[in-house]
Each structure stands twice: as structure tokens, then as C-alpha cells.
Design an enzyme around this catalytic site. Structure first.
Site, mmCIF file in Angstrom:
data_model
loop_
_atom_site.group_PDB
_atom_site.id
_atom_site.type_symbol
_atom_site.label_atom_id
_atom_site.label_comp_id
_atom_site.label_asym_id
_atom_site.label_seq_id
_atom_site.Cartn_x
_atom_site.Cartn_y
_atom_site.Cartn_z
ATOM 1 N N HIS A 1 33.532 -16.343 60.259
ATOM 2 C CA HIS A 1 34.464 -17.462 60.370
ATOM 3 C C HIS A 1 34.773 -17.780 61.827
ATOM 4 O O HIS A 1 34.991 -18.933 62.180
ATOM 5 C CB HIS A 1 35.747 -17.168 59.593
ATOM 6 C CG HIS A 1 36.255 -15.768 59.753
ATOM 7 N ND1 HIS A 1 36.246 -14.848 58.735
ATOM 8 C CD2 HIS A 1 36.748 -15.126 60.835
ATOM 9 C CE1 HIS A 1 36.741 -13.700 59.177
ATOM 10 N NE2 HIS A 1 37.047 -13.848 60.443
ATOM 11 N N ARG B 1 32.211 -27.478 55.249
ATOM 12 C CA ARG B 1 32.385 -26.110 54.753
ATOM 13 C C ARG B 1 33.789 -25.969 54.171
ATOM 14 O O ARG B 1 34.767 -25.948 54.917
ATOM 15 C CB ARG B 1 32.200 -25.108 55.879
ATOM 16 C CG ARG B 1 30.865 -25.186 56.614
ATOM 17 C CD ARG B 1 30.848 -24.154 57.740
ATOM 18 N NE ARG B 1 29.612 -24.144 58.478
ATOM 19 C CZ ARG B 1 29.394 -24.858 59.584
ATOM 20 N NH1 ARG B 1 30.353 -25.642 60.062
ATOM 21 N NH2 ARG B 1 28.231 -24.777 60.211
ATOM 22 N N ARG C 1 30.370 -28.816 50.549
ATOM 23 C CA ARG C 1 29.738 -27.616 49.991
ATOM 24 C C ARG C 1 30.813 -26.781 49.311
ATOM 25 O O ARG C 1 31.861 -26.512 49.905
ATOM 26 C CB ARG C 1 29.061 -26.803 51.103
ATOM 27 C CG ARG C 1 28.330 -25.570 50.579
ATOM 28 C CD ARG C 1 27.645 -24.809 51.698
ATOM 29 N NE ARG C 1 28.598 -24.134 52.566
ATOM 30 C CZ ARG C 1 28.270 -23.501 53.702
ATOM 31 N NH1 ARG C 1 27.002 -23.475 54.088
ATOM 32 N NH2 ARG C 1 29.189 -22.919 54.440
ATOM 33 N N ASN D 1 19.588 -21.609 58.458
ATOM 34 C CA ASN D 1 19.993 -20.291 58.952
ATOM 35 C C ASN D 1 19.632 -19.190 57.957
ATOM 36 O O ASN D 1 19.015 -18.184 58.316
ATOM 37 C CB ASN D 1 21.497 -20.265 59.229
ATOM 38 C CG ASN D 1 21.900 -21.218 60.331
ATOM 39 O OD1 ASN D 1 21.063 -21.668 61.113
ATOM 40 N ND2 ASN D 1 23.179 -21.548 60.398
ATOM 41 N N ASP D 2 20.051 -19.362 56.708
ATOM 42 C CA ASP D 2 19.750 -18.343 55.697
ATOM 43 C C ASP D 2 18.287 -18.382 55.274
ATOM 44 O O ASP D 2 17.657 -17.335 55.084
ATOM 45 C CB ASP D 2 20.651 -18.522 54.470
ATOM 46 C CG ASP D 2 21.922 -17.699 54.571
ATOM 47 O OD1 ASP D 2 21.877 -16.616 55.175
ATOM 48 O OD2 ASP D 2 22.964 -18.134 54.053
ATOM 49 N N ARG E 1 19.582 -11.910 60.517
ATOM 50 C CA ARG E 1 19.942 -12.640 61.742
ATOM 51 C C ARG E 1 21.087 -11.981 62.502
ATOM 52 O O ARG E 1 21.438 -12.417 63.592
ATOM 53 C CB ARG E 1 20.290 -14.103 61.418
ATOM 54 C CG ARG E 1 21.449 -14.327 60.472
ATOM 55 C CD ARG E 1 21.495 -15.799 60.093
ATOM 56 N NE ARG E 1 22.471 -16.097 59.065
ATOM 57 C CZ ARG E 1 23.464 -16.971 59.200
ATOM 58 N NH1 ARG E 1 23.603 -17.626 60.327
ATOM 59 N NH2 ARG E 1 24.302 -17.194 58.214
ATOM 60 N N CYS F 1 19.779 -28.682 57.704
ATOM 61 C CA CYS F 1 21.111 -28.368 58.202
ATOM 62 C C CYS F 1 21.098 -26.965 58.804
ATOM 63 O O CYS F 1 20.571 -26.039 58.199
ATOM 64 C CB CYS F 1 22.113 -28.440 57.048
ATOM 65 S SG CYS F 1 23.762 -27.850 57.461
#
Length: 749
Positions: free
Chosen positions: A365, A472, A508, A630-631, A641, A678
Site C-alpha cells: 500500500h 484501486r 477494480r 506486474n503480476d 518481483r 496496465c
């Protein structure tokens, strides 16, 4: 321990304090200390080794070894018995040192004639500064009382080193908090910043480790402890009935604050001559050492509670609480071991220039907030909180993951030159704000921004973004100490849509789990949280939370369009289940007479390789797909990562990964489903160019990246870029990065 022994301990500490208080250079002080300890303990040798750099110990003072060895004898951490103590942080007590495993013979010291050895780390709160050693010719094990006495002396030496008492000759003699320091961490958010340190939880500096009046110190300790107990009881009375986890933590605090054994150990240390602060910190250091060795997560958490309780008690005793401390500088760079989202948001986006953390993660976060604020973040800056002081000058390079603390003039000048060049480039990008990201061959790429806070929304207009490709929603859950109410969320989402002024916003659903654990949800102890119970898996297993959030989103639209997408979907059935939830809530809202959205689009994040190969019907059923780079990248390469050893090993522009992206685009095109990319890589100009070249026509990134990406796209021909990528692929290249960079170098600017 008998009163006589305690009295001797107090005498030793008193003599040590007097020696440290005398005028003189650091070397002179250290020499006097080694003489004093050897004399008081009746040993032939006393030596002090300090770190000259993170891996090397240096003999800085001795009584009994050869004087010419001082500042000449050095050893690596883990080397020899002294290096072994430095590595382990544990004392070593042996009656026959030369026969002990790991002994290293150093002829320049002349220590081979000494048999018994007692070595203890000089450490403060888990940070080892050096090693204190006593040796004797006769073979004997040092008694528990002698070990304890030397432990106390080592602690006092650590406190005095913290206060800069040993400035003098030799690299290892330089005081803490004075020399320039370089920290190599991990990039959490790009950017550069210059400012002054603001410690989130400044450590208490114990300036009076030795006290003359044990009774007065014991009374001070008991008064502070009672004050602490009252504050914990007061916090408990303020909790709401549903605050179960906070209650557990505070009950643990109260248990420790009433622990007879904990109090007895501290009072015993005070009786031996330590001040109340030093006695609390000594017990805290012991607890921290235990914490490092405990494999059980629950016990580690309880020891962490004790650590926090000790900090509160130290601030009360010393008057160094945050409310009485220094004023925040005008250009603060926040430095912390770690920080929660609510605490971070309290600082406000307009104040902080950068954030530097010892812990943290690129998906935490704190990283999300830093990206939203477009300020640099460096994580894993090991031990910086032990070195930094409030007000220290600091420079943060988010691109390189480096932090310069108290930088030298040459570093300052080079850093400022780099910042000036970046500011000039940003000015140039601003002129492109209202222009489309149209390539030379006529392809138009949609530029969208990522957001998660209301404070992000002004960037929609300032950056030239065409909409919000990712909002988010988990931040609204993370910054609270309780589950937010449906009406609260509906009002927040409505304000987001209001601030978007009709531009598209893709919400999301709740993406928690992995490193984003709600403070009011009991964490699950999983061996690999990134692959565990997170995101849509939590939502489908706890449908009440998903229902509440979907109801809030529907009500927030007030008749406007709604775009909602699910995170971390791994198979078609999960998407269908989430989609069915949306339809059921629409039916319920209609039955209640609430206004429904003008239209509803339901999509998903594509973050797992499995979903790239889902049936054709999946692509046809999705209204839109957002590739979560990213994932997807970490799962595709099986490279965590968060792991520095492997995360940089694999290139986003690897031909295999680009082929995967291209295949997803082709399947979406065949189904008539819009697709975007994204993630962090969407905001890197060269990567964005390659995604566009393989067919991606929408990108979503942090607002600050839109200008640089748009600038590059407007000066290239995508068909030429695609030809370069195809040629590299045909030639068996592992990555297209180098050929693309070589081609870019030839393009007109």
C-alpha cells in the site's frame, strides 16, 4: 546477584561514565576504556573491535595485545571468533580459544598466549556496531556475573557510539550520524527528490545510560509504566465492539505491561547501575534478538508487540515522543522501517518529497500511495533508520533505488544536474498534454491513468489522461481500522465519478491478500501469499464483502455508466461467478427501486498465464480486458518481483513475453473485446512502444508517465517498430530491447 556484586557493577559503570565524560579524542577515550575494563575484571586483555564498513571489523583499541596491531588488524564478518560473534550477535565464552572451532591465528596481535576468551557484540536494538573482548592466560570460563557485567558495558559503549563519543583516528572510528552514507535499495516508485530526513518513528537516543541513584531510577520507571498502563486502558475503552484485532493487540500490550518477569529484569538492571531508559532498552534488545530466532509467526508478532511497547515506554521516560520532538522540515523525505496506509496518508501528498523504507514491497500500500502521489519511493534501504537523524540532508533516486544520506558536494552537484534535466523534460511533456498519442503512421494509442485516492483525480486533467484505466478500490479498505460501510463507499465512488467529469473509470474490485492485508482481517499464514488466498478468491469465498462493494458501486453511478473488473482471475468459471454477482446485485437494486447505471460493462484483469489460454467464450463474454503486467510478468517468468536475486533477471521485452501479449491482443480482437495494458511497464516509454507495436491500443499508467510515453509514441512509426521486433524474433534473440534501442537512436527527435 549479591548486593556486593551489584555495588561492584555500579562502580564499574560509574567509572566508565566518568571516563567517557573526560575531555579527549575518540582514540584516547577507547584506550582508557580498555584499560578500565581489563583492570576492573582482572583480565589480561580487553579489546574493542568496531565495523569500518558493513563487512569488515577493525581492532580499534586494546589493553594486552600488541599496540601496533591497532587499526591494522581487520577481519571479515564471520571470520575468526570475533567475526563469528559479530555475525551471530550472540556472546562467546570459552576457556580454550585456540582450540575453539573457527579460531583464526593473527600473529600481529600476539594473542596466541591467551587461553580464555569472552566476546560480546556491541549492539543497539539489533544493530551490531562492533565486538567487545576480554581474554586471560589462565583457562577458565567466565561466570554469569562477569558475562552480565560485560553485556552492560557493551550496551553502554553502543549508546556512547550512537552519541558520537568515539570520533577519531581510523575508518572504524568515525561517528555514526556524521559521515556521508550510500544505501542501495529497491525501486518502489521512480523519480528523484532532494530534501531533509523526517523519521516516522524516531528512535529514542539514551543520553544517560548510567545512573547514580537506583531508587530514583526505579521510581521513574514505575511512574512511566503506570502512565503507559493507563494509556493502554484508555485506548481499550475507546474501541468499538467489532474492533477485535485491535483489542487483541492492546490486550497483549497490557499483558506485557503487567508481566512480573519483564518488570523484574528491568528493575534488576537498574539496581546494577543502568538508568531506567538503558534498562528498558537492554531488555528490548534481548527481545529483538529472540524475535530474529523465532520461526513461529504468532510468537514473532507477540515479540513485535513487546518491541512496540518498549518504544512507547522509552518515549515516555525520555520525553522524546513525537509530540515533543523536532518540527517537520519544509522539504521532508519520510524515512521509516515500514508504514501503514493510514499513517502515510496523514502526511498528505503536498508535504512529502520522497519515501524511504527499510522494509516494504513493490506492491504494498505504501508503494501504491507513492505512485498515486508521483513521489519517489525506495524500499529495502537496510539499516537507514539506525543512521538517519531528523533534519539530515538526503537525496533519493527512485530510478536507481539509491539513497544518499548526508551526501558530499560532488554527489549533490551531480544529483541536482540530473534533477534539472528531468524538470526540463517534464516542461516539454506538458506541452503535449492536449495532443493525442498518435504515431507517425496514424495509430492512436489511448492513454489512461491509474488511481486509488480522491487526491489522484485532478491528474486526469493535468496529465492529459483520457480516463482511469484502473481505480484501486482496496485503499479505501486499507486506510481504515474497520470495515467501511456500504454508504461510505457509495459516497466515495460517487465523488470519483463526479471528479472524472464524464471520463471513463474502470473500478477494480477489492484486491487484498498477498502483501495487502486489511488491519481488521486476521492474516492467513501462507507460505507464498502472492499465489495464495487473494483478490477474487477472497471475494468469492466471502460473498458478503463482494455484494456490499458491488451495491456501493451501483448506487454511486446515479444513472451514469459503470465499468467494473475483477482482479487475479485464473479461470473462466471465476469470471462467470463474479459476473453473476454483478447481475444479482443489479436485480436487487432494481427491486428496491434504486436508480440503475445507464450501462454496465464487466471485465477482468488478465494477470495469470492460464487466463490467456481460456476458452473463446471467455473472451466473448468479457466486455473489456486489462492486462495486469506486474503480476502477469512474475507468474510468466516464475520470478517473484519482491526478490532482488531474480526479478531483474527477466526482461519485459523478452520475445516470449511479447508473444504472449500479442496472442492475448489477437484473441481479444477476434472476439471484439477491447484490451489495455496496465502496470509499471506501460509507463516506461520503450516498453509502451513495443506493446503498441504488437497491437495494444490502450495503456494505463501513473499520471507522471503519460507525457514521456506520449512524447516517444508521437515520433515513431509502429510498422517499422514491429518489423524490428519480428526480425529480432526470427533471429532467435532473447530480448528485443537492444535492437529496438538501436532503431530508436536513428529516429528523428
Amino acid at each position: 546477584m549479591a548486593d556486593g556484586t551489584e555495588s561492584e557493577s555500579r562502580k564499574l559503570l560509574g567509572r566508565l561514565r566518568d571516563t567517557l565524560a573526560e575531555e579527549g579524542e575518540g582514540q584516547e577515550r577507547l584506550d582508557k576504556i580498555t584499560h578500565l575494563i581489563a583492570d576492573s575484571m582482572g583480565t589480561d586483555v580487553c579489546s574493542i573491535y568496531l565495523f569500518r564498513d558493513p563487512e569488515t571489523l577493525e581492532l580499534c583499541a586494546t589493553q594486552g595485545l600488541k599496540p601496533e596491531a591497532v587499526h591494522k588488524t581487520r577481519m571479515r564478518i564471520g571470520e575468526g571468533l570475533v567475526g563469528r560473534v559479530a555475525r551471530s550477535g550472540q556472546p562467546l565464552n570459552t576457556e580454550n580459544a585456540p582450540a575453539t572451532r573457527g579460531f583464526r591465528y593473527m600473529p600481529e596481535t600476539g594473542e596466541e598466549v591467551f587461553s580464555s576468551l569472552l566476546a560480546l557484540p556491541i549492539q543497539r536494538l539489533g544493530e551490531t556496531l562492533g565486538v567487545l573482548v576480554v581474554q586471560s592466560k589462565d583457562q577458565r570460563r567466565f561466570s554469569e556475573d562477569e558475562v552480565y557485567a560485560l553485556e552492560v558495558v557493551a550496551m553502554v559503549l553502543a549508546e556512547m557510539a550512537e552519541l558520537g563519543a568515539f570520533v577519531g583516528e581510523g575508518a572504524a572510528m568515525r561517528a555514526l550520524h556524521q559521515q556521508a552514507m550510500l544505501y542501495q535499495g529497491t525501486t518502489g516508485q521512480e523519480g528523484t527528490a532532494e530534501g531533509h530526513v523526517w523519521l516516522h518513528e524516531p528512535r529514542v537516543v539514551v543520553s544517560n545510560p548510567v545512573a547514580d541513584d537506583p531508587e530514583a531510577e526505579r521510581e521513574r520507571f514505575r511512574e512511566a509504566l503506570e502512565q503507559l498502563r493507563m494509556s493502554v486502558d484508555e485506548m481499550l475503552t475507546r474501541l468499538e465492539p467489532g474492533d477485535k484485532d485491535q483489542r487483541e493487540v492492546l490486550e497483549a500490550y497490557r499483558m506485557f505491561a503487567n508481566s512480573r518477569s519483564w518488570i523484574a529484569r528491568i528493575e534488576a538492571d537498574i539496581a546494577r547501575g543502568l538508568s531506567a531508559e538503558a534498562a528498558v532498552e537492554k531488555e528490548q534488545s534481548t527481545a529483538r534478538a529472540r524475535m530474529e530466532q523465532v520461526p513461529d509467526a504468532y510468537l514473532r508478532e507477540r515479540l513485535h508487540d513487546l518491541d512496540d511497547l518498549s518504544n512507547r515506554l522509552l518515549r515516555t521516560l525520555s520525553g522524546q515522543g513525537s509530540e515533543t520532538g523536532a518540527e517537520m522540515p519544509d522539504d521532508p523525505v519520510l524515512v521509516a522501517r515500514n508504514i501503514g496506509p493510514a499513517e502515510l496518508l496523514d502526511y498528505g501528498r503536498k508535504k512529502l518529497k520522497a519515501i524511504v523504507l527499510e522494509d516494504g514491497s513493490v506492491g504494498s500500500h505504501a508503494a501504491i500511495v507513492a505512485r498515486a502521489w508521483a513521489i519517489p519511493l525506495v524500499i529495502h534501504a537496510k539499516s537507514i533508520t539506525a543512521e538517519a537523524l531528523n533534519g539530515d540532508p538526503i537525496m533519493v533516486d527512485g530510478e536507481q533505488g539509491t539513497v544518499h544520506l548526508r551526501p558530499e558536494e560532488t554527489v549533490v552537484n551531480a544529483f541536482r544536474d540530473k534533477m534539472a534535466m528531468m524538470a526540463e523534460a517534464q516542461h516539454r511533456y506538458a506541452s503535449l498534454r492536449d495532443l493525442p498519442a498518435e504515431t507517425r503512421d496514424g495509430a492512436v494509442i489511448g492513454m489512461h491513468m491509474n488511481a486509488g485516492l480522491m487526491a489522484d483525480l485532478p491528474s486526469l486533467d493535468n496529465s492529459g489522461a483520457e480516463g482511469v484505466g484502473l481505480f484501486r478500490t482496496e485503499l479505501q479498505f486499507l486506510i481504515r481500522n474497520r470495515m467501511p460501510k456500504r454508504q461510505e463507499l457509495a459516497e466515495i465512488y460517487a465523488r470519483v465519478l463526479d471528479a472524472a467529469h464524464g471520463k471513463r473509470v474502470q473500478f477494480r474490485t477489492l484486491d487484498i491478500g498477498s502483501d495487502k492485508v486489511l488491519p481488521y482481517m486476521k492474516p492467513t499464514d501462507e507460505p507464498n501469499p502472492a499465489l495464495g488466498w487473494r483478490a477474487i478468491r477472497v471475494g468469492l469465498d466471502k460473498p458478503g464483502v463482494m455484494r456490499m462493494q458491488l451495491q456501493a458501486l451501483i448506487r454511486a453511478t446515479r444513472g451514469r455508466p459503470l465499468a467494473v473488473m475483477f482482479p487475479m482471475v485464473a479461470q473462466f468459471d471465476e469470471f462467470k461467478a463474479g459476473r453473476d454477482h454483478v447481475f444479482r446485485e443489479l436485480e436487487r437494486e432494481a427491486a428496491l427501486g434504486h436508480v440503475l447505471p445507464e450501462r454496465v460493462e464487466i471485465g477482468t484483469m488478465l494477470e495469470t498465464p492460464s487466463l490467456a489460454y481460456a476458452p473463446r467464450q471467455f473472451y466473448e463474454m468479457c466486455d473489456f480486458i486489462s492486462i495486469g503486467g506486474n503480476d502477469l510478468k512474475q507468474f510468466f517468468f516464475a520470478a517473484d518481483r519482491e526478490n532482488e536475486r531474480v526479478r531483474r533477471r527477466y526482461d519485459t521485452l523478452n520475445v516470449s513475453f511479447l508473444s504472449l501479449i500479442e496472442g492475448i491482443v489477437q484473441r481479444c480482437d477476434a472476439a471484439g473485446t477491447s484490451v489495455s495494458f496496465c502496470g509499471e511497464d506501460a509507463g516506461r516509454p520503450v516498453e509502451a512502444l513495443c506493446f503498441a507495436a504488437v497491437g495494444v491500443r490502450q495503456l494505463s499508467m501513473r499520471p507522471a508517465s503519460i507525457g514521456p510515453v506520449k512524447s516517444l509514441l508521437r515520433r515513431v512509426d509502429l510498422s517499422e517498430a514491429r518489423a524490428v521486433i519480428c526480425e529480432a524474433r526470427e533471429n532467435g534473440r532473447q530480448s528485443v530491447r537492444q535492437p529496438v534501442m538501436e532503431w530508436l537512436a536513428k529516429q528523428p527527435r
